[in-house]
Design a protein around this motif. Structure first.
Motif, mmCIF file in Angstrom:
data_model
loop_
_atom_site.group_PDB
_atom_site.id
_atom_site.type_symbol
_atom_site.label_atom_id
_atom_site.label_comp_id
_atom_site.label_asym_id
_atom_site.label_seq_id
_atom_site.Cartn_x
_atom_site.Cartn_y
_atom_site.Cartn_z
ATOM 1 N N GLU A 150 71.333 -37.071 28.658
ATOM 2 C CA GLU A 150 71.416 -38.090 29.705
ATOM 3 C C GLU A 150 72.744 -38.845 29.656
ATOM 4 N N LYS A 151 73.233 -39.123 28.463
ATOM 5 C CA LYS A 151 74.540 -39.781 28.344
ATOM 6 C C LYS A 151 75.638 -38.892 28.917
ATOM 7 N N MET A 152 75.581 -37.597 28.612
ATOM 8 C CA MET A 152 76.560 -36.657 29.147
ATOM 9 C C MET A 152 76.516 -36.630 30.666
ATOM 10 N N LEU A 153 75.311 -36.512 31.236
ATOM 11 C CA LEU A 153 75.191 -36.396 32.682
ATOM 12 C C LEU A 153 75.608 -37.676 33.395
ATOM 13 N N THR A 154 75.356 -38.819 32.796
ATOM 14 C CA THR A 154 75.812 -40.085 33.386
ATOM 15 C C THR A 154 77.330 -40.087 33.523
ATOM 16 N N ALA A 155 78.022 -39.653 32.464
ATOM 17 C CA ALA A 155 79.493 -39.618 32.492
ATOM 18 C C ALA A 155 80.011 -38.559 33.459
ATOM 19 N N ILE A 156 79.342 -37.411 33.480
ATOM 20 C CA ILE A 156 79.737 -36.315 34.370
ATOM 21 C C ILE A 156 79.636 -36.754 35.829
ATOM 22 N N LYS A 157 78.530 -37.377 36.178
ATOM 23 C CA LYS A 157 78.342 -37.835 37.557
ATOM 24 C C LYS A 157 79.333 -38.938 37.915
ATOM 25 N N ALA A 158 79.589 -39.839 36.975
ATOM 26 C CA ALA A 158 80.545 -40.922 37.225
ATOM 27 C C ALA A 158 81.942 -40.376 37.494
ATOM 28 N N ALA A 159 82.240 -39.205 36.917
ATOM 29 C CA ALA A 159 83.546 -38.564 37.118
ATOM 30 C C ALA A 159 83.585 -37.742 38.406
ATOM 31 N N GLY A 160 82.475 -37.712 39.145
ATOM 32 C CA GLY A 160 82.433 -36.969 40.405
ATOM 33 C C GLY A 160 82.268 -35.480 40.240
ATOM 34 N N ILE A 161 81.795 -35.055 39.060
ATOM 35 C CA ILE A 161 81.633 -33.635 38.766
ATOM 36 C C ILE A 161 80.243 -33.185 39.216
ATOM 37 N N PHE A 173 60.341 -24.985 36.155
ATOM 38 C CA PHE A 173 60.953 -26.008 35.297
ATOM 39 C C PHE A 173 62.280 -26.511 35.863
ATOM 40 N N THR A 174 63.100 -25.602 36.386
ATOM 41 C CA THR A 174 64.401 -26.050 36.896
ATOM 42 C C THR A 174 64.236 -26.990 38.086
ATOM 43 N N ALA A 175 63.242 -26.750 38.930
ATOM 44 C CA ALA A 175 63.026 -27.624 40.095
ATOM 45 C C ALA A 175 62.664 -29.030 39.647
ATOM 46 N N ARG A 176 61.819 -29.133 38.636
ATOM 47 C CA ARG A 176 61.413 -30.452 38.152
ATOM 48 C C ARG A 176 62.550 -31.167 37.433
ATOM 49 N N ILE A 177 63.333 -30.418 36.678
ATOM 50 C CA ILE A 177 64.460 -31.029 35.984
ATOM 51 C C ILE A 177 65.534 -31.466 36.983
ATOM 52 N N LYS A 178 65.736 -30.667 38.016
ATOM 53 C CA LYS A 178 66.712 -31.035 39.057
ATOM 54 C C LYS A 178 66.362 -32.385 39.668
ATOM 55 N N LYS A 179 65.103 -32.553 40.021
ATOM 56 C CA LYS A 179 64.656 -33.812 40.627
ATOM 57 C C LYS A 179 64.745 -34.962 39.629
ATOM 58 N N ARG A 180 64.320 -34.711 38.406
ATOM 59 C CA ARG A 180 64.299 -35.754 37.361
ATOM 60 C C ARG A 180 65.692 -36.259 37.017
ATOM 61 N N LEU A 181 66.658 -35.347 36.938
ATOM 62 C CA LEU A 181 68.001 -35.702 36.483
ATOM 63 C C LEU A 181 69.011 -35.841 37.620
#
Length: 279
Positions: A150-161, A173-181
């Motif tokens: 979650e820390k990684m994804l927060t930084a990734i999204k903040a960088a516009g990636i 599983f991927t559909a649920r994780i996509k929605k969750r994250l």
């Protein structure tokens, strides 16, 4: 080159020792992360650093100083044993009392000893007749994100990636994780379910190593970027082809064949360990 060192403990003495081996200047980035500057990298030095870091339980990466997170526009991740801690198919099989048999096939496939399509067909066939509610139980009771996700994804999204989850696992599983994250793209295998039961078959094309590579390339094309602007993370042999086309490949808790070919290996720290490499 810079040499980035990171671990889970505040062992600056170990970092200092490794910096001395590399004849570099040690700079503290945090209590558990250090940068050694001015390193003249060679194969001999890399082997020495690899051995010392293994003993000290430190992850290391040789990075050119100019590389920044802003150089990248896509993060592509494997799911099982990378973004999440489990192999979903092994846990589904556990509901059938077949986890040892399925897990053995999974391990052989991830080491590159079995062709992926064959291994998946064999494993899914063993699930025939299982109530589809087992998938929900695995998601609810056993699926956990890997450390630092979650820390990684927060930084990734903040960088516009943008983010892509591309998996030899299953769309359930991927559909649920996509929605969750809040991920941007996913691609995975679809299990066939008839009358609430798994049939032991996969619908459509199997997401193997070639499909994973093509998916990364397709998303890059959609985004108008080259694969060199992608970070790709994985752990198994079926991730190698998509990792090879990336600008930065990250082996996370990976099999030896994957660690040997990746740009960076994270064996001890979490997924957020990519962040100190690109600052």
């Amino acid at each position: 080159m810079n040499l980035i060192l990171q671990g889970l403990s505040q062992d600056r003495a170990a970092a200092t020792h490794i910096a001395n081996l590399a004849s570099g200047r040690l700079i503290d980035l945090s209590a558990t992360t250090w940068r050694c500057e001015g390193i003249a990298m060679s194969d001999a030095l890399k082997a020495e650093i690899d051995s010392a870091c293994h003993i000290a339980k430190l992850d290391y990466a040789f990075m050119t100083p100019e590389r920044q997170l802003s150089d990248f526009k896509l993060l592509a991740m494997d799911m099982d044993s990378t973004l999440i801690t489990i192999e979903c198919i092994d846990e589904i099989a556990d509901m059938q009392g077949l986890k040892p048999q399925v897990a053995a096939i999974t391990e052989a496939a991830m080491r590159g000893e079995l062709e992926f399509n064959e291994s998946l067909i064999r494993r899914v066939a063993l699930l025939k007749g299982l109530d589809a509610s087992a998938l929900e139980r695995v998601y609810d009771e056993r699926l956990q994100l890997s450390m630092g996700a979650e820390k990684m994804l927060t930084a990734i999204k903040a960088a516009g990636i943008k983010t892509l989850l591309v998996s030899g696992g299953f769309t359930f599983f991927t559909a649920r994780i996509k929605k969750r994250l809040g991920l941007d793209y996913t691609h995975a295998n679809e299990l066939e379910i008839v009358d609430g039961k798994l049939t032991g078959k996969v619908i459509g094309e199997i997401v193997n190593a070639d499909v994973k590579q093509r998916t990364v390339e397709r998303i890059c094309t959609e985004l108008g970027i080259l694969p060199a602007a992608a970070i790709v993370m994985g752990d198994g042999a079926n991730d190698l082809k998509m990792m090879r086309v990336a600008g930065l490949s990250v082996a996370f808790r990976a099999k030896p064949v994957v660690r040997a070919q990746a740009s960076v290996a994270l064996n001890f720290v979490g997924l957020d360990g990519i962040l100190p490499l690109l600052t």
